[in-house]
Design a protein around this motif. Structure first.
Motif, PDB file in Angstrom:
ATOM      1  N   ARG B  40      14.748  -3.362   3.709  1.00 44.90           N
ATOM      2  CA  ARG B  40      14.363  -4.462   2.812  1.00 44.90           C
ATOM      3  C   ARG B  40      13.025  -4.171   2.135  1.00 44.90           C
ATOM      4  O   ARG B  40      12.829  -4.465   0.973  1.00 44.90           O
ATOM      5  N   PHE B  41      12.137  -3.521   2.892  1.00 47.79           N
ATOM      6  CA  PHE B  41      10.828  -3.184   2.290  1.00 47.79           C
ATOM      7  C   PHE B  41      10.966  -2.014   1.317  1.00 47.79           C
ATOM      8  O   PHE B  41      10.328  -1.972   0.278  1.00 47.79           O
ATOM      9  N   LEU B  42      11.815  -1.077   1.716  1.00 48.30           N
ATOM     10  CA  LEU B  42      12.037   0.084   0.848  1.00 48.30           C
ATOM     11  C   LEU B  42      12.677  -0.352  -0.471  1.00 48.30           C
ATOM     12  O   LEU B  42      12.233   0.050  -1.551  1.00 48.30           O
ATOM     13  N   ARG B  43      13.674  -1.205  -0.337  1.00 49.96           N
ATOM     14  CA  ARG B  43      14.377  -1.669  -1.535  1.00 49.96           C
ATOM     15  C   ARG B  43      13.430  -2.402  -2.468  1.00 49.96           C
ATOM     16  O   ARG B  43      13.414  -2.186  -3.679  1.00 49.96           O
ATOM     17  N   GLU B  44      12.617  -3.198  -1.863  1.00 47.89           N
ATOM     18  CA  GLU B  44      11.684  -3.976  -2.673  1.00 47.89           C
ATOM     19  C   GLU B  44      10.624  -3.066  -3.305  1.00 47.89           C
ATOM     20  O   GLU B  44      10.264  -3.240  -4.475  1.00 47.89           O
ATOM     21  N   ALA B  45      10.172  -2.095  -2.510  1.00 48.87           N
ATOM     22  CA  ALA B  45       9.161  -1.164  -3.047  1.00 48.87           C
ATOM     23  C   ALA B  45       9.749  -0.368  -4.217  1.00 48.87           C
ATOM     24  O   ALA B  45       9.074  -0.143  -5.222  1.00 48.87           O
ATOM     25  N   ILE B  46      11.003   0.027  -4.047  1.00 54.50           N
ATOM     26  CA  ILE B  46      11.643   0.773  -5.140  1.00 54.50           C
ATOM     27  C   ILE B  46      11.801  -0.125  -6.359  1.00 54.50           C
ATOM     28  O   ILE B  46      11.534   0.294  -7.498  1.00 54.50           O
ATOM     29  N   VAL B  48      10.054  -2.644  -7.214  1.00 54.08           N
ATOM     30  CA  VAL B  48       8.751  -2.913  -7.849  1.00 54.08           C
ATOM     31  C   VAL B  48       8.289  -1.699  -8.652  1.00 54.08           C
ATOM     32  O   VAL B  48       7.715  -1.838  -9.726  1.00 54.08           O
ATOM     33  N   ASN B  49       8.585  -0.503  -8.113  1.00 52.15           N
ATOM     34  CA  ASN B  49       8.048   0.716  -8.743  1.00 52.15           C
ATOM     35  C   ASN B  49       9.040   1.437  -9.642  1.00 52.15           C
ATOM     36  O   ASN B  49       8.689   2.459 -10.226  1.00 52.15           O
ATOM     37  N   ARG B  52       8.004   2.057 -13.266  1.00 56.83           N
ATOM     38  CA  ARG B  52       6.866   2.972 -13.364  1.00 56.83           C
ATOM     39  C   ARG B  52       7.310   4.400 -13.065  1.00 56.83           C
ATOM     40  O   ARG B  52       6.971   5.342 -13.782  1.00 56.83           O
ATOM     41  N   ILE B  53       8.096   4.539 -11.992  1.00 58.97           N
ATOM     42  CA  ILE B  53       8.555   5.881 -11.611  1.00 58.97           C
ATOM     43  C   ILE B  53       9.424   6.484 -12.713  1.00 58.97           C
ATOM     44  O   ILE B  53       9.304   7.666 -13.047  1.00 58.97           O
TER      45      ILE B  53
END
Lengths: 295, 712
Positions: B40-46, B48-49, B52-53
């Motif tokens: 869930r944190f990875l998905r959200e981090a992806i 969000v970014n 930009r990425i």
């Protein structure tokens, strides 16, 4: 003949042998023990005064108070009893993760639960263990018999982490089952919706249990040290994500930190003991740290 | 297209721009799988970014693709054809200088000759070039040649060699030089191509379809500049030819020498002296008046007392173009001139047949053995006794009333004519027309000038006369003066019907309009076919006085073979067969300048064949062996070059930018062929590489920021 189990580690037990897990809240026991009982009587430990009512046993009249105030008050004493420690172990898929193959969160949770069970049993309290995912997978009813530990270990050995988690619902279900007040220890990574998790804990707390939360984490989940091209495969059917982890590490850590801080803050608000444990940390050290803080 | 590339082959490397994209696609298969719990944190981090990425990845991809594309472009040496010179460095120049060294450049107008000024302009141009530029100097004339084998980068050497360069005696022509320039440009590696023509641009120099096509092609590849040389022109007179009436002269027999003087100027030249020199001795002087743009023939009567080769020179006073003020000619003078009469006749009544009539016409005392007074010496031979090996002794051969020939006789005659011999064929009663058509005419492939209509002789009704108004041929021109005989008074009883091909020419017709005399050039020689015979049954020609003159003139005309190799154009290779010479005896050629050169000798049947390739100026060259002059030959210039015209007439309608000689040094760089962009591309590629590295560092630095929350 001693029973062999991966969750019975004599060295650890030796180190936790003299530790005591006291119930901080009032617990409902059946025998006289070390813990305060909600059943007031005329035991050795004074608790409070109560105004006399007709029919009360005159033996408990506090004559000193009557001499000073000319009114009748009865002395009430607290009764010490034993407690039931309910250990709830999350063995959902996410607990299967371990940065080292032999050090998964599930295994660590089982070892922690077994050690806590030993601790509770050796102080003559009763312990019950429930293993859950999004449902209760197995349940070991409470017992004070020291041999009960083997039964618990047997359950741990026969149970593998599987299925998704649904902490909010399962904690609510436990709240409805555990009507007798006791010490409830929840061991999980709590990787679920924070509000639902806190809501589930709230249910348990509503039943006035002494609630202790152990959040089990792997060091990699916290530091997210991956580099290169990684395909992350969700362990609870959450799909696949290809990314360069170093490029999202900062965001991940922020989100992760925000979650754990939120969980901790929520527990504090509910007067629930919260202890975050890394699987890299020895179990006895984690317990010692927690008990030192609890004191 | 504003861009061009010097190494278009390197453009294939543009495909390298796809490499980062391919690597990117291949990398998708190289992701390391990791089971993960905290999705869930990875998905959200992806989430969000992700944007930009994506942007960062696109920027990196674009940078890498651009770096490779720019590198490939740099290697392909791009040139921007625009005036935006600030975009790139001044390109290296491949300069091709076409320097006119035809002899008209020797014209002196002012203090110096045109060639000296052209040479100075060329040196100025070379002096303007810088290191890395190359120059090719092509001498532009009918004998085009490169001053350096390859375009040279040694500019100092080029200037030095230009300073030593001298004008040639060749006529002007641009086509060959332009073709050489085209070759040089094709090999040039510099981005800027620059072609400079330095010439007096005589009228017609750049005319002609081939020249225009070459100029058009060069114009596409290079900056074409013309530097016209020659400010003024005050006319020019030149001796343009010397001719003799006969090809072979006989000793002691007066002969006519005809010199032609041409006035190329705009003003008449009156009482202009013309001098005749024989063997370097002045023999005669005439005064002529030459109208502007016109020419006059000056006739000298000359007599050579001794047999041998004699030098004739006609000279006029010096003017601004000295090269054409004298002209040389070498004549062959023989004591007697042998002529072979191959006869198919049996002797006629009184022992006289057609062959005898012809022989007596050539040398009236021949039949009775009194030919001392005659310069011609006929020799009669029956066709059965005719040996082809004997032909080389005779400058002219008559084939009279011959029925057929053996195969070796035919091939011998064919070789003889091909090598320059003269042959006259006079049919007769015996002539086998079918044989002639099949073996000598061969559908135009043989040396017989015309097909004779089968089945044989064809007698026309009535009598034919030679047409009286066709005297423009050299052999017949004498009859323009009726005092030498009237051909129209000849009565022909029998004639042959000739069908000449287009390769032959009718030099005289009967009054009916049918061909009477047909001439054909075959190899270096010529053949004349007469459409009638010489017997009494054919005509009364042999009784007419004009018959003698006709035969002697035709004989003289056919004998021009003997002059071959005596008079050459400048830069031709002189060859001469020296009978009886041997390789052990060196042969020296005395050059008109006085220097002695050794001639090349090679063995030939019966002697040596001399070759001399050093004919590089007009004049008389003498052949000397064992301190004796054994021959000589003359070299002459092309008289067309004397027609200078008003410069620069040759530039009219030519696609050239005209620059005055005084500005020669400033022309390179003012109108560049383009800007070299390879350095700019390389710099841009390097800059993009640097940006990519900095960008990666920035990304990495940002990635190193960690927010690890300690266990709580």
């Amino acid at each position: 003949m001693p029973i062999r189990s991966p969750y019975i580690d004599p060295e650890i037990y030796n180190r936790v042998h003299k530790m005591v897990l006291r119930a901080r809240a009032i617990v409902e026991g059946t025998i006289v023990g070390q813990h305060r009982s909600p059943y007031h009587g005329f035991s050795v430990e004074f608790r409070q005064h109560r105004e006399y009512a007709p029919g009360d046993d005159l033996r408990y009249l506090d004559w000193k108070v009557f001499g000073r105030s000319d009114r009748f008050f009865l002395k009430q004493y607290e009764q010490e009893t034993n407690f039931i420690g309910h250990i709830l172990v999350d063995l959902s898929e996410s607990m299967r993760y371990g940065s080292k193959p032999d050090q998964t969160k599930a295994e660590y949770a089982k070892l922690l639960a077994a050690t806590l069970s030993y601790l509770i049993l050796q102080q003559r309290d009763a312990v019950a263990v429930s293993v859950f995912t999004d449902r209760v997978v197995s349940y070991v009813p409470p017992s004070t018999n020291p041999a009960h530990l083997y039964r618990i270990c047997h359950v741990f050995e026969s149970t593998r982490a599987a299925e998704k988690t649904n902490l909010g619902a399962i904690l609510g279900e436990f709240a409805s089952r555990l009507r007798r007040r006791g010490v409830v220890i929840v061991i999980s990574d709590f990787f679920d919706d924070l509000d639902r998790v806190l809501s589930g804990l709230q249910y348990l707390k509503f039943n006035r249990h002494d609630l202790i939360v152990f959040q089990i984490l792997d060091e990699f989940e916290r530091s997210f040290p991956f580099r290169g091209l990684i395909r992350f495969e969700g362990m609870e059917d959450e799909g696949i994500f290809r990314t360069q982890p170093q490029r999202i590490r900062h965001s991940y850590q922020e989100l992760f930190g925000r979650f754990t801080e939120g969980l901790k803050a929520g527990c504090e608000r509910m007067d629930v003991d919260f202890q975050q444990v890394l699987t890299s940390r020895p179990v006895d050290a984690a317990i010692r740290e927690y008990l030192a803080r609890r004191r | 297209m504003p861009f061009s590339f010097l190494h278009t082959g390197m453009l294939w490397w543009l495909a390298a721009g796809a490499i980062p994209i391919i690597i990117h696609l291949l990398n998708r298969r190289r992701y390391r799988p990791v089971p993960w719990a905290a999705m869930r944190f990875l998905r959200e981090a992806i989430r969000v970014n992700a944007r930009r990425i994506q942007i960062e990845d696109l920027i990196l991809l674009a940078l890498r693709v651009l770096v490779l594309i720019l590198a490939a472009l740099a290697f392909a040496l791009p040139v921007l054809k625009s005036q935006l010179l600030f975009l790139g460095r001044q390109p290296h120049v491949c300069a091709v200088i076409l320097l006119d060294d035809s002899y008209s450049m020797n014209y002196v107008d002012g203090e110096t000759s045109r060639f000296e000024r052209a040479r100075a302009a060329a040196r100025d141009v070379v002096g303007r070039l810088s290191r890395g530029d190359s120059v090719s100097v092509i001498l532009m004339s009918e004998r085009p040649r490169r001053l350096f084998r390859e375009p040279t980068f040694d500019l100092d050497q080029a200037r030095n060699q230009l300073a030593r360069l001298e004008c040639s005696y060749a006529a002007s022509a641009a086509e060959g030089a332009l073709a050489l320039a085209q070759e040089d440009l094709a090999k040039a590696r510099q981005p800027a191509h620059w072609v400079c023509l330095i010439s007096d641009f005589q009228k017609g120099l750049l005319d002609g379809a081939a020249c225009k096509a070459l100029l058009g092609d060069l114009k596409k590849k290079a900056d074409l500049v013309a530097i016209p040389i020659g400010e003024g022109y005050d006319g020019n007179l030149g001796v343009v030819s010397i001719e003799t009436d006969a090809g072979v002269l006989a000793a002691g027999i007066p002969t006519v020498l005809r010199a032609r003087i041409h006035n190329f100027g705009q003003t008449p030249q009156q009482d202009y002296p013309v001098e005749l020199f024989l063997d370097n001795q002045r023999r005669d002087r005439r005064w002529v008046t030459v109208p502007p743009g016109g020419e006059v023939d000056v006739t000298f009567l000359a007599e050579f007392r001794e047999a041998g080769q004699h030098a004739v020179e006609v000279r006029i006073p010096a003017d601004s173009l000295p090269t054409d003020n004298a002209r040389h000619h070498v004549v062959e003078v023989r004591p007697k001139i042998p002529i072979l009469l191959i006869s198919g006749d049996t002797t006629g009544r009184g022992g006289i047949g057609a062959t005898e009539y012809a022989g007596m016409a050539l040398a009236p005392g021949w039949l009775v053995g009194e030919i001392e007074e005659d310069h011609l010496s006929p020799a009669r031979v029956g066709v059965a006794q005719f040996r082809p090996a004997d032909l080389d002794q005779y400058p002219a051969v008559f084939l009279i009333n011959v029925a057929t020939l053996e195969a070796d006789q035919i091939s011998g005659l064919e070789r003889y004519v091909r090598e320059g011999g003269g042959l006259m064929i006079i049919p007769g009663d015996r002539t086998d027309v079918r044989f002639y058509n099949e073996n000598l005419y061969r559908n135009g492939e043989g040396f017989l000038p015309a097909r004779i209509t089968p089945p044989g002789f064809r007698t026309e009704e009535g009598e034919c006369f030679l047409s009286p108004d066709v005297y423009d041929h050299p052999a017949l021109s004498v009859f323009a003066d009726r005092s030498h005989g009237d051909l129209s008074q000849i009565h022909f009883k029998r004639t042959l019907l000739l069908e000449p091909p287009t390769t032959a020419s009718v030099i005289c017709k009967f009054s009916t309009g049918r061909p009477a005399l047909v001439e054909r050039t075959f190899g270096k020689g010529r053949v004349i076919l007469f459409a009638s015979g010489l017997g009494r049954d054919w005509s009364d020609f042999i009784w007419k006085p004009s018959f003698l003159i006709f035969m002697r003139r035709v004989g003289d005309y056919l004998m021009r073979r003997e002059t071959a190799g005596l008079n050459l154009g400048v830069y031709e290779t002189a060859t001469r067969f020296i009978r009886g010479a041997s390789a052990a005896t060196p042969m020296t050629v005395v050059h008109p300048s006085g220097k002695n050169d050794l001639a090349e000798l090679e063995s030939a049947l019966g002697g040596m064949r001399m070759q001399y390739a050093g004919v590089d100026r007009p004049g008389v060259y003498r052949l000397i062996t064992e301190q004796q002059i054994i021959g000589q030959f003359a070299a002459t210039v092309d008289p067309r070059e004397s027609d200078l015209g008003l410069p620069p007439m040759g530039l009219i309608n030519a696609p050239l930018r005209i620059v005055q000689p005084t500005d020669a040094a400033s022309i390179i760089g003012t109108d560049s062929a383009g800007s070299e962009l390879w350095m700019m591309c390389l710099k841009a590629a390097l800059a993009l590489m640097l940006i990519e590295v900095l960008f990666l560092l920035w990304i990495e630095r940002r990635e190193k920021r960690t927010t690890i929350h300690e266990p709580v």
